[in-house]
Scaffold this motif. Structure first.
Motif, PDB file in Angstrom:
ATOM      1  N   TRP A  44       0.800  -1.205  -0.071  1.00  0.00           N
ATOM      2  CA  TRP A  44       0.120   0.032  -0.019  1.00  0.00           C
ATOM      3  C   TRP A  44       0.781   1.398   0.085  1.00  0.00           C
ATOM      4  CZ3 TRP A  44       1.570   2.527   4.173  1.00  0.00           C
ATOM      5  CH2 TRP A  44       2.132   1.610   5.344  1.00  0.00           C
ATOM      6  N   CYS A  45       2.416   1.154  -0.078  1.00  0.00           N
ATOM      7  CA  CYS A  45       3.113   2.450   0.173  1.00  0.00           C
ATOM      8  C   CYS A  45       3.249   3.026  -1.234  1.00  0.00           C
ATOM      9  CB  CYS A  45       4.329   1.870   0.819  1.00  0.00           C
ATOM     10  SG  CYS A  45       5.653   3.083   0.662  1.00  0.00           S
ATOM     11  N   GLY A  46       2.910   4.334  -1.258  1.00  0.00           N
ATOM     12  CA  GLY A  46       2.956   5.116  -2.467  1.00  0.00           C
ATOM     13  C   GLY A  46       4.376   5.484  -2.756  1.00  0.00           C
ATOM     14  N   TYR A  47       5.074   5.744  -1.574  1.00  0.00           N
ATOM     15  CA  TYR A  47       6.446   5.882  -1.793  1.00  0.00           C
ATOM     16  C   TYR A  47       7.327   4.712  -2.388  1.00  0.00           C
ATOM     17  CZ  TYR A  47       5.685  10.022   1.034  1.00  0.00           C
ATOM     18  OH  TYR A  47       4.852  11.403   1.496  1.00  0.00           O
ATOM     19  N   CYS A  48       6.937   3.806  -1.959  1.00  0.00           N
ATOM     20  CA  CYS A  48       7.489   2.315  -2.435  1.00  0.00           C
ATOM     21  C   CYS A  48       7.179   2.092  -4.009  1.00  0.00           C
ATOM     22  CB  CYS A  48       7.108   1.371  -1.748  1.00  0.00           C
ATOM     23  SG  CYS A  48       7.317   1.231  -0.001  1.00  0.00           S
ATOM     24  N   ARG A  49       5.873   2.644  -4.356  1.00  0.00           N
ATOM     25  CA  ARG A  49       5.593   2.234  -5.758  1.00  0.00           C
ATOM     26  C   ARG A  49       6.262   3.370  -6.724  1.00  0.00           C
ATOM     27  NH1 ARG A  49       0.345   1.416  -3.499  1.00  0.00           N
ATOM     28  NH2 ARG A  49      -0.309   3.608  -3.944  1.00  0.00           N
ATOM     29  N   ARG A  50       6.580   4.696  -6.134  1.00  0.00           N
ATOM     30  CA  ARG A  50       7.242   5.455  -6.801  1.00  0.00           C
ATOM     31  C   ARG A  50       8.394   5.175  -7.317  1.00  0.00           C
ATOM     32  NH1 ARG A  50       8.069  10.564  -3.816  1.00  0.00           N
ATOM     33  NH2 ARG A  50       9.905   9.527  -3.123  1.00  0.00           N
ATOM     34  N   LEU A  51       9.399   4.688  -5.986  1.00  0.00           N
ATOM     35  CA  LEU A  51      10.723   4.521  -6.266  1.00  0.00           C
ATOM     36  C   LEU A  51      10.880   2.832  -7.037  1.00  0.00           C
ATOM     37  CD1 LEU A  51      13.660   5.095  -5.312  1.00  0.00           C
ATOM     38  CD2 LEU A  51      13.291   3.714  -3.328  1.00  0.00           C
ATOM     39  N   LYS A  52      10.125   2.225  -6.877  1.00  0.00           N
ATOM     40  CA  LYS A  52      10.104   0.814  -7.992  1.00  0.00           C
ATOM     41  C   LYS A  52      10.048   1.293  -9.372  1.00  0.00           C
ATOM     42  CE  LYS A  52       6.904  -1.376  -5.633  1.00  0.00           C
ATOM     43  NZ  LYS A  52       6.088  -2.311  -5.134  1.00  0.00           N
ATOM     44  N   SER A  53       8.938   2.069  -9.586  1.00  0.00           N
ATOM     45  CA  SER A  53       8.803   2.462 -11.043  1.00  0.00           C
ATOM     46  C   SER A  53      10.263   3.487 -11.473  1.00  0.00           C
ATOM     47  CB  SER A  53       7.616   3.673 -10.828  1.00  0.00           C
ATOM     48  OG  SER A  53       7.708   4.356 -12.425  1.00  0.00           O
ATOM     49  N   GLN A  54      10.716   4.102 -10.565  1.00  0.00           N
ATOM     50  CA  GLN A  54      11.875   4.932 -11.099  1.00  0.00           C
ATOM     51  C   GLN A  54      13.228   4.075 -11.257  1.00  0.00           C
ATOM     52  OE1 GLN A  54      12.251   7.590  -7.742  1.00  0.00           O
ATOM     53  NE2 GLN A  54      10.984   9.226  -8.725  1.00  0.00           N
ATOM     54  N   THR A  70      12.573   1.177   3.130  1.00  0.00           N
ATOM     55  CA  THR A  70      13.948   1.009   3.605  1.00  0.00           C
ATOM     56  C   THR A  70      14.789   0.204   2.498  1.00  0.00           C
ATOM     57  OG1 THR A  70      13.202   1.196   5.845  1.00  0.00           O
ATOM     58  CG2 THR A  70      15.303   0.103   5.555  1.00  0.00           C
ATOM     59  N   VAL A  71      15.662   0.840   2.036  1.00  0.00           N
ATOM     60  CA  VAL A  71      16.513   0.265   0.985  1.00  0.00           C
ATOM     61  C   VAL A  71      17.864  -0.105   1.579  1.00  0.00           C
ATOM     62  CG1 VAL A  71      17.406   0.796  -1.174  1.00  0.00           C
ATOM     63  CG2 VAL A  71      15.260   1.561  -0.904  1.00  0.00           C
ATOM     64  N   VAL A  72      18.302  -1.220   1.289  1.00  0.00           N
ATOM     65  CA  VAL A  72      19.685  -1.610   1.727  1.00  0.00           C
ATOM     66  C   VAL A  72      20.545  -1.923   0.261  1.00  0.00           C
ATOM     67  CG1 VAL A  72      20.984  -3.466   2.718  1.00  0.00           C
ATOM     68  CG2 VAL A  72      18.910  -2.894   3.552  1.00  0.00           C
ATOM     69  N   ILE A  73      21.825  -1.203   0.104  1.00  0.00           N
ATOM     70  CA  ILE A  73      22.406  -1.261  -1.035  1.00  0.00           C
ATOM     71  C   ILE A  73      23.856  -1.738  -0.512  1.00  0.00           C
ATOM     72  CG2 ILE A  73      23.530   0.196  -2.883  1.00  0.00           C
ATOM     73  CD1 ILE A  73      21.126   1.857  -2.663  1.00  0.00           C
ATOM     74  N   ALA A  74      24.228  -2.988  -1.406  1.00  0.00           N
ATOM     75  CA  ALA A  74      25.511  -3.429  -1.188  1.00  0.00           C
ATOM     76  C   ALA A  74      26.224  -3.213  -2.208  1.00  0.00           C
ATOM     77  CB  ALA A  74      25.378  -5.006  -0.929  1.00  0.00           C
ATOM     78  N   PRO A  75      27.121  -2.067  -2.325  1.00  0.00           N
ATOM     79  CA  PRO A  75      27.833  -1.730  -3.547  1.00  0.00           C
ATOM     80  C   PRO A  75      28.926  -2.726  -4.023  1.00  0.00           C
ATOM     81  CG  PRO A  75      28.143   0.017  -1.943  1.00  0.00           C
ATOM     82  CD  PRO A  75      27.300  -1.229  -1.297  1.00  0.00           C
ATOM     83  N   GLY A  76      28.907  -2.773  -5.389  1.00  0.00           N
ATOM     84  CA  GLY A  76      29.741  -3.741  -6.081  1.00  0.00           C
ATOM     85  C   GLY A  76      31.231  -3.708  -5.620  1.00  0.00           C
ATOM     86  N   VAL A 109      24.856  -0.073   2.669  1.00  0.00           N
ATOM     87  CA  VAL A 109      24.379   1.326   3.034  1.00  0.00           C
ATOM     88  C   VAL A 109      22.653   1.133   3.129  1.00  0.00           C
ATOM     89  CG1 VAL A 109      23.828   3.617   2.317  1.00  0.00           C
ATOM     90  CG2 VAL A 109      26.105   2.624   1.524  1.00  0.00           C
ATOM     91  N   THR A 110      22.080   1.693   4.162  1.00  0.00           N
ATOM     92  CA  THR A 110      20.793   1.556   4.455  1.00  0.00           C
ATOM     93  C   THR A 110      19.986   2.903   4.440  1.00  0.00           C
ATOM     94  OG1 THR A 110      20.951  -0.629   5.910  1.00  0.00           O
ATOM     95  CG2 THR A 110      19.040   0.595   6.155  1.00  0.00           C
ATOM     96  N   MET A 111      19.277   2.784   3.684  1.00  0.00           N
ATOM     97  CA  MET A 111      18.541   4.357   3.514  1.00  0.00           C
ATOM     98  C   MET A 111      16.927   4.179   3.614  1.00  0.00           C
ATOM     99  SD  MET A 111      20.683   5.843   0.218  1.00  0.00           S
ATOM    100  CE  MET A 111      20.280   4.215  -0.954  1.00  0.00           C
ATOM    101  N   THR A 112      16.211   5.255   3.952  1.00  0.00           N
ATOM    102  CA  THR A 112      14.866   5.395   4.318  1.00  0.00           C
ATOM    103  C   THR A 112      14.409   6.187   3.348  1.00  0.00           C
ATOM    104  OG1 THR A 112      15.063   4.781   6.688  1.00  0.00           O
ATOM    105  CG2 THR A 112      12.983   5.759   5.919  1.00  0.00           C
ATOM    106  N   ASN A 113      13.481   5.867   2.618  1.00  0.00           N
ATOM    107  CA  ASN A 113      12.713   6.655   1.486  1.00  0.00           C
ATOM    108  C   ASN A 113      13.743   7.549   0.844  1.00  0.00           C
ATOM    109  OD1 ASN A 113      10.568   7.640   0.168  1.00  0.00           O
ATOM    110  ND2 ASN A 113      10.039   9.129   1.612  1.00  0.00           N
ATOM    111  N   PRO A 114      14.659   6.835   0.222  1.00  0.00           N
ATOM    112  CA  PRO A 114      15.650   7.433  -0.587  1.00  0.00           C
ATOM    113  C   PRO A 114      15.118   8.133  -2.115  1.00  0.00           C
ATOM    114  CG  PRO A 114      15.884   5.264  -1.036  1.00  0.00           C
ATOM    115  CD  PRO A 114      15.037   5.396   0.063  1.00  0.00           C
ATOM    116  N   SER A 115      15.678   8.970  -2.623  1.00  0.00           N
ATOM    117  CA  SER A 115      15.466   9.257  -3.938  1.00  0.00           C
ATOM    118  C   SER A 115      16.045   8.290  -4.715  1.00  0.00           C
ATOM    119  CB  SER A 115      16.041  10.841  -4.223  1.00  0.00           C
ATOM    120  OG  SER A 115      17.391  11.046  -4.011  1.00  0.00           O
ATOM    121  N   LEU A 116      15.963   8.441  -6.237  1.00  0.00           N
ATOM    122  CA  LEU A 116      16.650   7.643  -7.025  1.00  0.00           C
ATOM    123  C   LEU A 116      18.127   7.991  -7.214  1.00  0.00           C
ATOM    124  CD1 LEU A 116      16.512   5.760  -9.489  1.00  0.00           C
ATOM    125  CD2 LEU A 116      15.987   7.316 -10.928  1.00  0.00           C
ATOM    126  N   ALA A 117      18.208   9.336  -7.028  1.00  0.00           N
ATOM    127  CA  ALA A 117      19.723   9.810  -6.993  1.00  0.00           C
ATOM    128  C   ALA A 117      20.307   9.510  -5.831  1.00  0.00           C
ATOM    129  CB  ALA A 117      19.801  11.423  -6.960  1.00  0.00           C
TER     130      ALA A 117
END
Length: 85
Positions: A12-22, A57-63, A69-77
């Motif tokens: 149901w999260c609109g912010y999640c849908r937006r980030l997934k789309s981006q 909440t997004v977890v990124i494991a850089p290559g 890195v863990t981020m909450t509601n991050p932008s695409l940038a």
């Protein structure tokens, strides 16, 4: 960009849908985990957000071997910067 992106979300999260789309538009692969279906994921999200169930909440494991890195509601940038690290 190398690395992995894991997005903790809800249906149901609109912010999640937006980030997934981006992410999809930019061709950035990600794994999505619905915290309403995974109790372990709830604990991770709450730990990252001072006890709150804030999504996405997004977890990124850089290559590059950089720290995860863990981020909450991050932008695409923000996601792109973390992947490039």
């Amino acid at each position: 960009m190398r690395g992995t992106v894991t997005m903790y979300s809800t249906t149901w999260c609109g912010y999640c849908r937006r980030l997934k789309s981006q992410l999809q538009r930019e061709g950035i692969a990600y794994t999505e985990i619905d915290i309403e279906q995974d109790p372990t994921a709830v604990a991770l999200v709450e730990k990252a957000n001072n006890g709150n169930r804030t999504v996405p909440t997004v977890v990124i494991a850089p290559g590059s071997g950089a720290d995860e890195v863990t981020m909450t509601n991050p932008s695409l940038a923000d996601v792109k910067r973390a992947l490039a690290a």
